[in-house]
Motif scaffolding. Structure first.
Motif, mmCIF file in Angstrom:
data_model
loop_
_atom_site.group_PDB
_atom_site.id
_atom_site.type_symbol
_atom_site.label_atom_id
_atom_site.label_comp_id
_atom_site.label_asym_id
_atom_site.label_seq_id
_atom_site.Cartn_x
_atom_site.Cartn_y
_atom_site.Cartn_z
ATOM 1 N N THR A 54 -5.585 15.376 -11.591
ATOM 2 C CA THR A 54 -4.318 14.661 -11.243
ATOM 3 C C THR A 54 -4.523 13.545 -12.165
ATOM 4 O O THR A 54 -5.163 13.088 -12.885
ATOM 5 C CB THR A 54 -4.597 14.171 -9.898
ATOM 6 O OG1 THR A 54 -5.938 13.323 -9.859
ATOM 7 C CG2 THR A 54 -4.717 15.382 -8.853
ATOM 8 N N ARG A 55 -3.190 13.149 -12.363
ATOM 9 C CA ARG A 55 -3.034 12.010 -13.445
ATOM 10 C C ARG A 55 -3.202 10.858 -12.728
ATOM 11 O O ARG A 55 -2.999 10.139 -11.567
ATOM 12 C CB ARG A 55 -1.455 12.163 -13.613
ATOM 13 C CG ARG A 55 -0.913 13.257 -14.494
ATOM 14 C CD ARG A 55 0.360 12.874 -15.097
ATOM 15 N NE ARG A 55 0.883 14.324 -15.691
ATOM 16 C CZ ARG A 55 0.633 14.402 -17.055
ATOM 17 N NH1 ARG A 55 0.022 13.675 -17.556
ATOM 18 N NH2 ARG A 55 0.946 15.596 -17.697
ATOM 19 N N LYS A 56 -3.538 9.748 -13.701
ATOM 20 C CA LYS A 56 -3.938 8.316 -13.420
ATOM 21 C C LYS A 56 -3.283 7.618 -14.756
ATOM 22 O O LYS A 56 -2.631 8.255 -15.540
ATOM 23 C CB LYS A 56 -5.482 8.176 -13.420
ATOM 24 C CG LYS A 56 -6.106 8.296 -14.623
ATOM 25 C CD LYS A 56 -7.574 7.628 -14.199
ATOM 26 C CE LYS A 56 -8.400 7.860 -15.698
ATOM 27 N NZ LYS A 56 -9.495 7.354 -15.629
ATOM 28 N N VAL A 61 -7.800 12.795 -13.764
ATOM 29 C CA VAL A 61 -8.983 12.674 -12.836
ATOM 30 C C VAL A 61 -9.276 14.203 -12.295
ATOM 31 O O VAL A 61 -8.381 14.795 -11.723
ATOM 32 C CB VAL A 61 -8.954 11.782 -11.801
ATOM 33 C CG1 VAL A 61 -10.010 11.721 -10.764
ATOM 34 C CG2 VAL A 61 -8.476 10.319 -12.139
#
Length: 304
Positions: A54-56, A61
């Motif tokens: 998943t994007r941060k 992540v």
């Protein structure tokens, strides 16, 4: 899920993303665009049924599933890299067995020198020498068992041939043969009886000396056919028969057998000697080193 149902390139992309924790840096390392990495991740998410990352703000992540996969992916990629890496070839540590196909001419004249050269340059390697009949029975150079053929240049798909020298053949007889009691005229030459060498019976053998005698206008009576120069020389040494022998063979074995060259009114007969190999070994470092060794031995550049 089986490995065959997943594009393995996608797993390499995932490994790189998990290592870098950043899509842009992963794309740079893989030499592709960030959108190509994103597309690969999307395909892998669909195949595995998990978001994977998943994007941060400044990267990605990994999900728990991705973290489970990470150690195995790292191990597989590391093993693949080790398997595909090409270490510099070291002749002194080479343990290969090289198979050389050569007629008994080469077995007598060059094999001892080649054995000495290998002992110096490739002390851990092994040399297997086979005859031309074995070369033919195994399927010639396209067979996986033969690394190199030394002799008359071979032809065919995927065959490389490198000329090394020209070998002259001469008429030979035993030292006390009656032919040496008088001048050898064409008539006297035509009265001699010959041993012919035919290394591979039944393979459309072309007698290389028939044309030599034909050009000289001399009949040639062949009364015996044998499979090697060694056998022909032994027979001639013990009889009134004569035979054509490569000059280097006569020099190597003639004195011990009591043979001499007959000064005959024949056109000079020379044959090209080449080393030949198949394209499957053309780029192999060990095979290239072996060819270099054979080249130096045959051309006389190796010390004894």
């Amino acid at each position: 899920m089986s490995a065959s149902s997943v594009d393995l390139n996608l797993l390499l992309v995932l490994h790189t993303v998990l290592t870098e924790r950043n899509v842009a840096r992963a794309a740079e390392r893989l030499h592709v665009t960030p959108s190509a990495v994103s597309n690969a991740l999307a395909r892998l998410r669909s195949a595995l049924g998990d978001p994977l990352v998943t994007r941060k703000a400044r990267g990605v992540v990994p999900t728990p599933r991705a973290l489970e996969l990470a150690p195995g992916l790292a191990r597989v990629v590391r093993e693949l890299e080790l398997m595909l890496s090409v270490a510099p070839f070291e002749p002194a540590s080479c343990t290969r067995t090289f198979t050389l196909a050569v007629a008994d001419l080469g077995q007598v004249v060059w094999s001892p020198l080649l054995a000495a050269a290998m002992r110096r340059e490739m002390p851990l390697a092994h040399l297997r020498v086979v005859g031309i009949d074995t070369l033919v029975s195994l399927g010639d150079l396209s067979a996986s068992e033969i690394d190199l053929h030394l002799g008359i240049p071979a032809k065919g798909p995927g065959i490389y041939a490198e000329p090394l020298l020209e070998e002259r053949s001469v008429l030979a007889a035993r030292r006390d043969h009656s032919v040496f009691e008088r001048r050898v005229t064409r008539r006297a030459l035509g009265e001699l009886r010959h041993v012919r060498v035919e290394m591979v019976p039944g393979k459309n053998f072309r007698d290389p000396f028939a044309a030599t005698y034909a050009r000289a206008g001399v009949p040639r009576e062949v009364v015996m056919t044998v499979p090697s120069y060694t056998t022909a020389a032994e027979i001639v040494a013990a009889s009134e028969l004569v035979t054509m022998l490569p000059l280097s063979f006569l020099r190597a074995r003639g004195e011990g057998l009591g043979l001499r060259e007959v000064n005959a009114p024949l056109p000079a007969h020379t044959a090209r000697i080449a080393m030949c190999w198949h394209e499957r070994t053309h780029a192999d470092p060990a095979a290239r080193a072996f060819r270099a060794l054979v080249r130096d031995v045959v051309k006389g550049r190796q010390r004894t």
